[in-house]
Write an enzyme that holds these catalytic residues in place. Sequence first.
Site, PDB file in Angstrom:
ATOM      1  N   LYS A  78     -52.218  -7.893 -39.082  1.00 15.76           N
ATOM      2  CA  LYS A  78     -53.455  -8.083 -38.322  1.00 15.76           C
ATOM      3  C   LYS A  78     -53.254  -9.232 -37.342  1.00 15.76           C
ATOM      4  O   LYS A  78     -52.749 -10.296 -37.723  1.00 15.76           O
ATOM      5  CB  LYS A  78     -54.606  -8.386 -39.289  1.00 15.76           C
ATOM      6  CG  LYS A  78     -55.974  -8.515 -38.622  1.00 15.76           C
ATOM      7  CD  LYS A  78     -57.066  -8.736 -39.666  1.00 15.76           C
ATOM      8  CE  LYS A  78     -58.447  -8.813 -39.032  1.00 15.76           C
ATOM      9  NZ  LYS A  78     -59.517  -8.969 -40.040  1.00 15.76           N
ATOM     10  N   SER A 189     -63.549  -5.883 -39.740  1.00 18.07           N
ATOM     11  CA  SER A 189     -62.810  -6.151 -38.518  1.00 18.07           C
ATOM     12  C   SER A 189     -61.343  -5.699 -38.578  1.00 18.07           C
ATOM     13  O   SER A 189     -60.679  -5.632 -37.539  1.00 18.07           O
ATOM     14  CB  SER A 189     -62.835  -7.663 -38.236  1.00 18.07           C
ATOM     15  OG  SER A 189     -62.181  -8.396 -39.270  1.00 18.07           O
ATOM     16  N   SER A 213     -64.397  -7.224 -44.354  1.00 17.59           N
ATOM     17  CA  SER A 213     -63.507  -6.730 -43.305  1.00 17.59           C
ATOM     18  C   SER A 213     -62.200  -6.122 -43.781  1.00 17.59           C
ATOM     19  O   SER A 213     -61.438  -5.614 -42.975  1.00 17.59           O
ATOM     20  CB  SER A 213     -63.201  -7.852 -42.309  1.00 17.59           C
ATOM     21  OG  SER A 213     -64.333  -8.165 -41.542  1.00 17.59           O
TER      22      SER A 213
END
Length: 521
Positions: A78, A189, A213
């Site tokens: 990420k 997210s 998330s």
Amino acid sequence: MMSLNHLTMAEALAGLRAGEFTATELTEAHLRAVEATRGLNIFITETADIALRQAKAADERYAAGTALPMDGLPIAVKDLFCTEGVLTTAASHILDGFKPPYESSVTANLWRDGAVMLGKVNLDEFAMGSANITSYYGPVISPWSKGRRVQRDAAPAGSGVLSEVAEAFRQPQPVTEWEWERRLVPGGSSGGSAAAVAARVAMAATGTDTGGSIRQPASFVGIVGLKPTYGRCSRWGIVAFASSLDQAGPMTRTVRDAAIMLRSMAGFDPKDSTSADVPVPDYEKAITGDIRGLRVGIPREYRVDGMPAEIDRLWQQGVEWLKAAGAVPVEISLPHTKYALPAYYIVAPAEASSNLARYDGVRFGLRVEGKDLKEMYENTRGEGFGREVRRRILIGTYVLSAGYYDAYYLKAQKVRARIAEDFTKAWEQCDVILTPTAPNTAFGIGEKMDDPIAMYLNDVFTVPANLAGLPGLSVPAGLAANGLPLGLQLVGRPFDEATLIRTAAVLEQAAGPQPLPPVHA
């Protein structure tokens, strides 16, 4: 033989150890998958050269008999984790060109154990969002979207006689593009991480979870997402959103893979003042299949108004699966649950407004000049931050201001303490808690963009665990009537991820194999 990019981490490790294929072959298969799925907008930065270099080193260790715990496994990172010398953006314009001179502790742990970095994947800007639509680099498209690949000629059309002559002799230059019936969000997210794992582009991915998330996108795309206890994984080198809530964790296709990856990610870090100095167990050993006598809490407050009947039915099915394996369902009460979401959306923006004050255009990232220093700050932040980030900075600044601090921020912190107390009391009655992961399946890109409150409600079941600092895990449990994945969430005692993993493996076994998404490599 199954395509190499469709293997689980556990299967790949077995194949590598047996010499059935090399880490380089495994990595090359995943690099082809990265290329084949570019239409999903998963990656912000691809690192093929680094991946092949790491894979070669892994092959040398396998040949020497010194293989590491995750040797040769290609993963995605990420783009909130700082990676030394590799562009790190947090999906924000304000971090344009930022290449950290240091490595985050979590990624350093993964490279120490032999993992291979395919690249940095997309997310909501500064991890603020539940749909991966706030990224400066555009939305991630869920692999569960309906679409088809089409071949088009990429050559530009010219004009004039010479162009017509050239056109007559030109070889076609086909490029693959996507035509979409309906583009779905992958959740957020950590949407890029979720999409990469579900689409068979990466064996696993790192995620971060501030209010859901990791778990919510895992539910939306039908994978496993594990948010560890706050303090289990170091936050050092992760771009901060809300420092008292953020926690890194693994996103994988199976519970066993999550166990393997968490063991490498976790560990005490003296560079992080919130890191917990507690032993990291071998989580894979927790997968015994034996949950006889386990007390499973079913919180009555999670039966919210408007929740689709099929999600309620799936929740009940989860109870029955655990009961059939010998667990004992217990109804519990978490009375302050209804206050969790409003408290979260005061605490998190307050911390974000403080954390994001450091982005000013002076030392790194974007700089938009002005006639003086103040105007340069204003121009840089105004252009560098997206709409959702600006909204949360404003909310956070407001609730921390002198006239409203007691009424909002202080009250939210008191509510947070009550929520933590609710869980502490619940552990007297149960060992693990079972809930739905999300109140709905994935929705279309653009469907909730103008209604931030509706978007925030995606986290209604996941936020309480963050406020209490507890571990939570989402495991895929089936498909809804619309053909999209649904997940079940388990919440556990502090630092008892092992019980979550043991219980989740039973749910995974009962739910059976999950189908591939329509779009995959």
